[in-house]
Each structure stands twice: as structure tokens, then as C-alpha cells.
Write an enzyme that holds these catalytic residues in place. Structure first.
Site, PDB file in Angstrom:
ATOM      1  N   PRO A 225       0.845  -1.200   0.000  1.00 19.85           N
ATOM      2  CG  PRO A 225       0.021  -1.029   2.170  1.00 19.85           C
ATOM      3  CD  PRO A 225       0.678  -1.989   1.226  1.00 19.85           C
ATOM      4  CG  HIS A 226       1.878   2.742  -3.285  1.00 14.84           C
ATOM      5  ND1 HIS A 226       1.617   1.419  -3.599  1.00 14.84           N
ATOM      6  CD2 HIS A 226       1.530   3.457  -4.390  1.00 14.84           C
ATOM      7  CE1 HIS A 226       1.156   1.332  -4.832  1.00 14.84           C
ATOM      8  NE2 HIS A 226       1.086   2.564  -5.339  1.00 14.84           N
ATOM      9  CB  ALA A 227      -0.400   7.558  -0.475  1.00 14.53           C
TER      10      ALA A 227
END
Length: 569
Positions: free
Chosen positions: A475-477
Site C-alpha cells: 500500500p502506498h501514496a
């Protein structure tokens, strides 16, 4: 016409065995030189067709691959089945729900990817149709629309494979490219189906457009609903994956038969059925892979090699036309997409990476060219030029993406991970709980409220699940205010569903946060994490870590071994 038994059956089986064996052999040879297998498969057809075998031993070539009779009809049937299932697989790669919820950059890139090739290609073909290969007596308007469409199409399965191989599938670049290719192909194949149908029976354009749009809407709404419920029932009552696999093939063939019956080409029905199948969460990755491997390993090589049996590539190789088609094909994709994506605020890497990736035409470009040639829309020399375009753009996509990445300074997990960022035995049981837990850990380093972090990560997760397989999720942003990449890692006691590329529960979660204006940090970090999943024994050591120190040490050992194995420093 004759029946398929005795000598004709012997000839058919022998010819099919030689064709498939040669395609696999030369495909493996070209892969050893770092090139796509499709090049070797095409070479097999050239060797066995009129280009080489027909020139050296014409009687042997005519006996082994007759141009008429039952053996020829049987081979054509196999090739049509291959084309149909190839489009079914391409449709299953499409994630329509993801495409419909993505943002401005994807809309811009998708629109440019269709409109510019269609307008530029259509204009040059309309004003000089004889040079570009329109047959005598052809309709200039119809030919122009086809030529523009041929330049617009992108090879979604090829692009997805390249992104997977380069560990870019779940990056923002990967999402941008995949969704843009999805929308581009949906529009391109819709246009092509109308063009081919009109060229075959002279049906009015308005009627064909209305019929095609109506079928498309019905298939992507009611069709998705019906298929989802059938798959759910099959999953509950029949052995897996056999029941779902059988239904997948039956549905694809029925979809193809339906569109062929109503006057739209069969391949469009298979493509839409693939999209509907892929939209259901009950279409498991195991079943997708079985269908994909069957088509990739048996039917696709037969289809590609069989193209060489139909045309003498030497006699129909027109250098000015081939060079012109390749040049214009690259220019109308790479430059407009690159500049358009930059205007839409994409980073330099994302913009030009999208241009070179979407430039790949692959087998789908060859399918389109073959159907147009068989339908009398184009001459043989344009068919040859379009096949060359498909192969050249396939070859260029991977190396150009690699070159763009190498222009960026490398990052390693060893320099990013900190002891305080390692969290063994996380107790979260859902994807949302895991993201919120990791956001709390990351908040201090990011100097941002935890809610701002997890809201951005969960919004990105809604676009495409970030499970990369082998029990790992990333998961990333990208967030404003982050000066250097932040990575938090945790292991899970229970296993978590992150909508991965396989059905394995996620046991290791990496939360990656990068700056909103960093051109390539996210891509490099995600690629570094993806490489860790290739060493199964060391993954078990990571899962066995009982303290932050043990977890950090195990990950650093994994990365150092990967770097040594691949020659990176």
C-alpha cells in the site's frame, strides 16, 4: 471440399505439429536474446511459409500447408479459435471498474491515445490512400478510419506483462498505463468492429454504431451481473477450478458467436465477455492464469506463426511504406501521450513511460491487421507493414522503460528502513486496519496527521489492490510535504486480503510514502520491494522475526543477496 480423414487429416496434424513446434523453438531462442517470443513465432511462420520454404521447396510447402481443402479449413478454424480466445484473455486483463474511478491524468492520456492516432492516421490515409495500401475500389473514408484505429490500438496483455516483469504493475505509472490501455482498446475495438462489419455487408454506419453500442452497454451492465452470479454459483457447487474454467471458455465462445450472428465481428464479443468475466471477484487468479497459459502456450504461437503461412513477406515488403508506418505509428503515440500527460501534471517518468508503454501493439495489433486484410480493407503490403509495427513497438517498450528508470538515481530499502519502522506480528485482520496501524507508525516520521496518511493510502487502494503476490502487499501514496521516501514494514499473524495478483493471503505489508512531486521515488521503492518476493526461503525468515531488530536484519540480508544476484551495487 472433402472430409478430414486419411491423408488430409495426416497433413493437418503434421503441419500443426511442425508449426507449433517451430514457433515454440524459435520463440525460446528469441527470448534467450532478450526479445519477445512473438518475434521467434513470426519467424517460424516466415520459414515455413511462402517467404522461405515456399521459395526453396514450393511443392513441399504446398503439401504441408495447403491453401485449400479440408486441412486448410481446419487450420483456419484453429487460428480463428486462437484469435477469439486471445481477445477473451485481453478482455480479462481489463479492470473496467478501476478505469471508471481513476482521475484526470488517465482521462487525458486515454483520450490522446485514441484521438491523435485516429485523426492523424485517418488524415494521411484519406489524402493518399494508394500509398498507404488501400485496395483498388476501396472506400477512402472506411480505409482512413481503419488506419487511424490500427495506430491507436495498444497491446494490453503485453503491456501488463512488461509492467509485471519490471516490478511496475502496482505503481502509479502502472495504474496510469493499464487503465489508459483499457479505455483505449475498448474504444478502438468498438470502432474496428463497426468498420469491419460495414465493409463486409454494407450495413449503414448509424445502424452498426447503434447496434455495437447497445451490445456493449448490455454486456457491461446486465452481462456483468449475470456472469458474476453464475460464477458465484459455480464456485459453490462445482470442483475448482474446472467448473469456472469450463464456463469461462463457453462464455467466451458464446459471446463471440453472438456478435458474429448480429453482424459485429466475433472477436469483439469475446473481448467484451472477457471484460465481464474479469469484473467478477469470483474469477480467481488461478483460473485466469490457466486460461492465459493455455492461450499463450498453444493458441497464440499457432496464430502468430500461421500469419507467415498466408503472406510472402519478402515479396510484399515495401520499404518506404514499412518505414512510414513504423515512424508515424511511434510518433502519434509517444509524443502526444508524453506531452499530454505532462500537461495533466504527471511526472516526467510517468508521462514518457506511459507513451512508450502504450506504444506497444503486440498480438492485438497483428489480429487487427489480419482481420482487416482478410476482410479486404487493406492490401498485403500494408498488412506486412502493420505486423512490423507491432513487432518493433513490442521490442521498444521494455528497453525504453528501463532507460527511463536508469536515468533516475537508485534507492535501496537498506537506506530507507529504520528500526522504528519495523513492526513484527501486527494483529490487524483487515486491509483497512493494517493501513491505519501502519499510518500511525509513519505519522511521526512524515510529520503528518495519521488520518491524512491512511485516507490517501486507502483512496489509492480503491483504485487497484496492491497485493503483489507471494504474500506481500505494498500500500502506498504520494503526499505533499514528504521530503524523502518513508517505508514502514509489518508482518501479519493472520494473513490479510489485499486484492493481490494471486489468492494468497498477505503476510508482509510494506507501507510506502513518497513526495507528491518526486518523479520516480515511488517507482524505485516499489520495484525494490517487489524484488524481495523472489526469494521464498528468506521470506520465511522475515515472517519468523520476533523483534524489530530481527525483522530489519532479515530484510537487509534479502536485499543484499538480491543486489548481489543481479549485479547491482
Amino acid at each position: 471440399m472433402g472430409e478430414l480423414h486419411g491423408v488430409p487429416l495426416t497433413v493437418f496434424l503434421l503441419g500443426l505439429a511442425v508449426l507449433l513446434g517451430s514457433a515454440h523453438l524459435l520463440g525460446e531462442v528469441t527470448k534467450r536474446f532478450g526479445q519477445p517470443a512473438v518475434i521467434g513465432e513470426m519467424l517460424a511462420g516466415l520459414v515455413l511459409g511462402p517467404t522461405l520454404l515456399g521459395w526453396l521447396f514450393p511443392e513441399l510447402q504446398a503439401w504441408l500447408f495447403p491453401s485449400s481443402g479440408p486441412a486448410s479449413i481446419a487450420l483456419d478454424g484453429i487460428v480463428m479459435l486462437a484469435v477469439t480466445l486471445l481477445l477473451l484473455v485481453a478482455g480479462m486483463e481489463v479492470n473496467l471498474s478501476t478505469a471508471l474511478q481513476h482521475g484526470k491524468a488517465t482521462v487525458v492520456v486515454s483520450a490522446i491515445s485514441v484521438i491523435v492516432p485516429l485523426c492523424v492516421g485517418g488524415a494521411v490515409a484519406y489524402y493518399s490512400p494508394q500509398f498507404w495500401g488501400m485496395p483498388d475500389g476501396g472506400e477512402a473514408e472506411l480505409f482512413a478510419v481503419f488506419f487511424g484505429t490500427a495506430l491507436a490500438v495498444s497491446a494490453l496483455p503485453v503491456i501488463a506483462k512488461i509492467l509485471l516483469d519490471m516490478d511496475l504493475f502496482h505503481s502509479d505509472l502502472g495504474v496510469l498505463v493499464l487503465i489508459s490501455a483499457t479505455l483505449t482498446n475498448l474504444v478502438a475495438w468498438l470502432i474496428f468492429s463497426v468498420v469491419v462489419s460495414k465493409s463486409e455487408d454494407g450495413t449503414p454506419v448509424f445502424y452498426m454504431v447503434a447496434l455495437t453500442l447497445g451490445f456493449t452497454i448490455a454486456m457491461l451492465t446486465v452481462g456483468c451481473w449475470v456472469i458474476h452470479r453464475i460464477l458465484r454459483w459455480l464456485e459453490a457447487h462445482l470442483p475448482l477450478p474446472a467448473g469456472v474454467l469450463g464456463f469461462t471458455l463457453v462464455a467466451g465462445l458464446l459471446g463471440a458467436a453472438t456478435t458474429e450472428a448480429i453482424g459485429i465481428h466475433a472477436i469483439f464479443g469475446a473481448f467484451l465477455t472477457g471484460i465481464a468475466l474479469g469484473e467478477s471477484r469470483h474469477m480467481r487468479e488461478q483460473t485466469r492464469q490457466i486460461v492465459y497459459r493455455f492461450v499463450e502456450g498453444i493458441l497464440a504461437p499457432i496464430f502468430v506463426a500461421a500469419i507467415g503461412l498466408k503472406v510472402n513477406f519478402v515479396a510484399n515488403f515495401h520499404p518506404p511504406l514499412v518505414c512510414s508506418v513504423v515512424l508515424i505509428g511511434i510518433l502519434v503515440k509517444v509524443l502526444p501521450i508524453g506531452y499530454g500527460a505532462r500537461i495533466a501534471k504527471c511526472s516526467t517518468l510517468e508521462a514518457w513511460g506511459a507513451g512508450w508503454a502504450l506504444n506497444a501493439r503486440g498480438e492485438l495489433g497483428i489480429v487487427l491487421a489480419l482481420l482487416a486484410w482478410e476482410g479486404g480493407l487493406i492490401q498485403e503490403r500494408l498488412f506486412v507493414a502493420l505486423v512490423v509495427l507491432a513487432i518493433v513497438t513490442n521490442i521498444l517498450a521494455g528497453p525504453m522503460l528501463t532507460w527511463l528508470l536508469r536515468r533516475q538515481k537508485g534507492l535501496t530499502l537498506d537506506t530507507i528502513l529504520e528500526l522504528s519502522s519495523c513492526c513484527p506480528h501486527m494483529e490487524a485482520k483487515t486491509m483497512t486496519d493494517a493501513v491505519k496501524y501502519l499510518a500511525l507508525v509513519a505519522a511521526e516520521r512524515a510529520r503528518l496527521p495519521p488520518s491524512e496518511i491512511w485516507e490517501a493510502v486507502l483512496a489509492r487502494e480503491a483504485v487497484m489492490g496492491t497485493g503483489i503476490g507471494k504474500g506481500i502487499a505494498v500500500p502506498h501514496a504520494r503526499l505533499a510535504g514528504i521530503q524523502s521516501p518513508i517505508v514502514i514494514v509489518a508482518t501479519s499473524l493472520h494473513g490479510i486480503d489485499f486484492q493481490g495478483v494471486d489468492d494468497e493471503p498477505v503476510r508482509i505489508v510494506f507501507l510506502s510514502l513518497t513526495g507528491s512531486h518526486d518523479d520516480a521515488a515511488q517507482v524505485r521503492v516499489l520495484a525494490a520491494i517487489a524484488r524481495l518476493g523472489r526469494n521464498a526461503p528468506l521470506l520465511q525468515e522475515v515472517l519468523a522475526a520476533n523483534s524489530p531488530t530481527e525483522l530489519l536484519g532479515a530484510i537487509r540480508v534479502m536485499e543484499q543477496l538480491n543486489d548481489t544476484a543481479t549485479g547491482r551495487k
